[in-house]
Write a protein that holds these residues in place. Sequence first.
Motif, short mmCIF file in Angstrom:
data_model
loop_
_atom_site.label_atom_id
_atom_site.label_comp_id
_atom_site.label_asym_id
_atom_site.label_seq_id
_atom_site.Cartn_x
_atom_site.Cartn_y
_atom_site.Cartn_z
N GLU A 48 0.82 -1.21 0.00
CA GLU A 48 0.00 0.00 0.00
C GLU A 48 0.86 1.26 0.00
OE1 GLU A 48 -2.40 -0.86 3.42
OE2 GLU A 48 -3.97 -1.79 2.19
N LEU A 49 2.00 1.24 0.70
CA LEU A 49 2.93 2.37 0.69
C LEU A 49 3.46 2.61 -0.71
CD1 LEU A 49 4.69 4.46 2.24
CD2 LEU A 49 6.35 2.63 2.55
N VAL A 50 3.89 1.55 -1.38
CA VAL A 50 4.41 1.69 -2.75
C VAL A 50 3.33 2.23 -3.67
CG1 VAL A 50 5.29 0.39 -4.74
CG2 VAL A 50 6.16 -0.10 -2.44
N ARG A 51 2.15 1.66 -3.62
CA ARG A 51 1.05 2.13 -4.48
C ARG A 51 0.71 3.59 -4.19
NH1 ARG A 51 -3.07 -3.01 -3.94
NH2 ARG A 51 -1.97 -4.42 -5.36
N GLY A 52 0.70 3.95 -2.91
CA GLY A 52 0.37 5.32 -2.53
C GLY A 52 1.37 6.35 -3.04
N MET A 53 2.56 5.90 -3.36
CA MET A 53 3.59 6.79 -3.88
C MET A 53 3.74 6.67 -5.39
SD MET A 53 6.35 6.52 -0.79
CE MET A 53 7.14 8.08 -1.11
N GLY A 54 2.75 6.02 -6.03
CA GLY A 54 2.75 5.94 -7.49
C GLY A 54 3.43 4.73 -8.08
N GLY A 55 3.88 3.81 -7.25
CA GLY A 55 4.53 2.61 -7.76
C GLY A 55 3.54 1.49 -8.04
N ARG A 56 4.07 0.41 -8.53
CA ARG A 56 3.28 -0.79 -8.80
C ARG A 56 3.67 -1.83 -7.77
NH1 ARG A 56 4.79 -2.82 -14.39
NH2 ARG A 56 3.04 -4.18 -14.00
N ALA A 57 2.67 -2.47 -7.17
CA ALA A 57 2.99 -3.46 -6.14
C ALA A 57 1.79 -4.37 -5.92
CB ALA A 57 3.36 -2.78 -4.84
N GLY A 58 2.08 -5.60 -5.48
CA GLY A 58 1.00 -6.50 -5.14
C GLY A 58 1.50 -7.90 -4.83
N PHE A 59 0.56 -8.70 -4.37
CA PHE A 59 0.78 -10.12 -4.16
C PHE A 59 0.51 -10.82 -5.49
CE2 PHE A 59 -0.77 -8.75 0.08
CZ PHE A 59 0.24 -9.25 0.89
N VAL A 60 1.32 -11.80 -5.85
CA VAL A 60 1.07 -12.60 -7.05
C VAL A 60 1.27 -14.08 -6.75
CG1 VAL A 60 1.69 -10.75 -8.67
CG2 VAL A 60 3.42 -12.37 -7.96
N THR A 61 0.44 -14.90 -7.35
CA THR A 61 0.57 -16.34 -7.23
C THR A 61 0.88 -16.97 -8.58
OG1 THR A 61 -1.81 -16.66 -7.55
CG2 THR A 61 -1.03 -16.45 -5.27
N ASP A 62 0.92 -16.14 -9.63
CA ASP A 62 1.16 -16.61 -10.99
C ASP A 62 1.77 -15.45 -11.78
OD1 ASP A 62 0.09 -16.74 -13.94
OD2 ASP A 62 -0.03 -18.79 -13.16
N ALA A 63 2.72 -15.73 -12.64
CA ALA A 63 3.39 -14.70 -13.40
C ALA A 63 2.44 -13.84 -14.22
CB ALA A 63 4.45 -15.33 -14.31
N ALA A 64 1.32 -14.41 -14.66
CA ALA A 64 0.35 -13.65 -15.45
C ALA A 64 -0.23 -12.48 -14.66
CB ALA A 64 -0.77 -14.56 -15.93
N GLN A 65 -0.21 -12.57 -13.34
CA GLN A 65 -0.74 -11.50 -12.50
C GLN A 65 0.14 -10.25 -12.51
OE1 GLN A 65 -1.05 -13.92 -8.95
NE2 GLN A 65 -3.28 -13.77 -9.03
N LEU A 66 1.36 -10.38 -12.95
CA LEU A 66 2.25 -9.22 -12.99
C LEU A 66 1.67 -8.11 -13.85
CD1 LEU A 66 5.66 -11.06 -13.32
CD2 LEU A 66 4.80 -9.83 -11.31
N ALA A 67 0.96 -8.45 -14.90
CA ALA A 67 0.39 -7.45 -15.79
C ALA A 67 -0.72 -6.64 -15.12
CB ALA A 67 -0.16 -8.14 -17.05
N THR A 68 -1.27 -7.15 -14.02
CA THR A 68 -2.39 -6.46 -13.37
C THR A 68 -1.93 -5.52 -12.25
OG1 THR A 68 -2.78 -8.21 -11.75
CG2 THR A 68 -3.91 -8.40 -13.87
N LEU A 69 -0.64 -5.50 -11.95
CA LEU A 69 -0.15 -4.62 -10.88
C LEU A 69 -0.23 -3.17 -11.29
CD1 LEU A 69 2.99 -6.53 -9.56
CD2 LEU A 69 0.67 -6.58 -8.68
#
Length: 69
Positions: A48-69
């Motif tokens: 949430e800190l990264v996102r709040g500062m304009g970055g991309r961040a998240g939990f992923v369980t599959d490489a395809a989820q990287l596109a949704t960050l």
Amino acid sequence: SALNAHLKSSDLIGMDHRGRFTAVECKPEGWTYNPNDEREVAQLRFIELVRGMGGRAGFVTDAAQLATL
């Protein structure tokens, strides 16, 4: 330390092709967030800190989820 208990940086840290800070927390297939797990809560705070500062961040369980960050 107290900060480490409050914020846990992600497994993968870097920049995307536009130069935006990117943080990826890798989880096993089938994983779901548990709000009662202090470690996962601290990882989410970092995301949430990264996102709040304009970055991309998240939990992923599959490489395809990287596109949704």
